[in-house]
Design an enzyme around this catalytic site. Structure first.
Site, short mmCIF file in Angstrom:
data_model
loop_
_atom_site.label_atom_id
_atom_site.label_comp_id
_atom_site.label_asym_id
_atom_site.label_seq_id
_atom_site.Cartn_x
_atom_site.Cartn_y
_atom_site.Cartn_z
N HIS A 165 -3.96 -8.08 1.97
CA HIS A 165 -2.73 -7.62 2.62
C HIS A 165 -2.99 -7.50 4.13
CE1 HIS A 165 -0.77 -5.71 -1.22
NE2 HIS A 165 -1.16 -6.97 -1.40
N GLU A 167 -2.43 -4.96 6.05
CA GLU A 167 -3.10 -3.69 6.38
C GLU A 167 -4.59 -3.75 6.05
OE1 GLU A 167 1.20 -2.99 5.57
OE2 GLU A 167 -0.42 -4.08 4.59
N CYS A 195 1.22 -0.25 1.08
CA CYS A 195 1.22 -0.08 -0.37
C CYS A 195 0.14 0.91 -0.76
CB CYS A 195 1.02 -1.42 -1.09
SG CYS A 195 -0.64 -2.10 -0.89
N CYS A 198 -3.42 -0.31 0.08
CA CYS A 198 -3.76 -0.29 1.50
C CYS A 198 -3.88 1.14 2.03
CB CYS A 198 -2.68 -1.04 2.29
SG CYS A 198 -2.63 -2.81 1.91
#
Length: 227
Positions: A165, A167, A195, A198
């Site tokens: 991701h 992040e 999320c 993360c």
């Protein structure tokens, strides 16, 4: 008187006789000289005698000089240097991942007017890059001490990695650049709320604060969550 004349006549007559003999002898000698062959010319029919050529002097070669005997000193063999075996700790581990180079935040282009709005624009630029590469529409950055120290572009599709991701990539980039796993005092700025995965990673990295969205929503300190 008569005797004196006879003496004179006889004297002249003797002289004439002597002169005639001398002339006859001289003439005879000239005729012989004319008939005699010239000196050095061979007679007709006689083989010509070759004039012997001078024999060149025989040169006796000098015996070769004996080569001087050189008593060369023996060449000393180089001293063999001892081979040092590396200690077990110094031997490379083929299964270990190569260390990442230490990078500084100065390698990231910093905004002219640093602040929340400028940092959100930087996160939006990461999102634009993600879309341009065919990945998910997310972007994130890590800010510490007023400077951007980590950039995150979504690589879930590109790397076929469900954990990549934006992040997560921003946290990894900041840790590599700062050569530390402790991001205490930093802020994670993302285009969307992080999320659960993360946010938990931000907790482990000790990120101090999270801000997301165009409205610069302050999500506070990250927390570990199960879903």
């Amino acid at each position: 008187m008569v005797d004196r004349r006879q003496f004179i006549v006889g004297l002249f007559a003797g002289a004439a006789t002597v002169a005639g003999c001398s002339a006859s002898s001289t003439s005879e000698h000239l005729e012989r000289a004319a008939d005699a062959p010239p000196t050095g010319v061979p007679l007709t029919g006689a083989p010509a005698t070759a004039t012997p050529q001078p024999t060149p002097p025989t040169v006796t070669p000098s015996p070769p000089l004996p080569s001087p005997t050189l008593s060369a000193a023996p060449i000393a063999s180089p001293t063999q240097q001892p081979t040092l075996s590396p200690t077990p700790s110094a031997q490379p581990n083929p299964t270990a991942a190569p260390p990442s180079p230490t990078l500084t935040s100065a390698e990231i282009a910093q905004p002219a007017n640093p602040g929340p709005e400028a940092w959100m624009q930087a996160a939006a630029e990461m999102r634009r890059i993600s879309i341009a590469t065919g990945d998910q529409a997310y972007g994130a950055i890590i800010v510490k001490a007023g400077r951007i120290v980590g950039l995150g572009v979504s690589k879930v599709v590109v790397n076929r990695d469900p954990t990549a991701h934006a992040e997560m990539e921003a946290i990894r980039d900041a840790c590599r650049r700062l050569d530390t796993a402790d991001l205490s005092g930093s802020t994670m700025v993302s285009t969307s709320r992080a999320c659960c995965m993360c946010e938990t990673a931000a907790t482990y990295a000790r990120v101090s604060r999270m801000v997301y969205g165009a409205g610069l929503t302050d999500a506070g300190a990250p927390r570990t969550c199960a879903s």
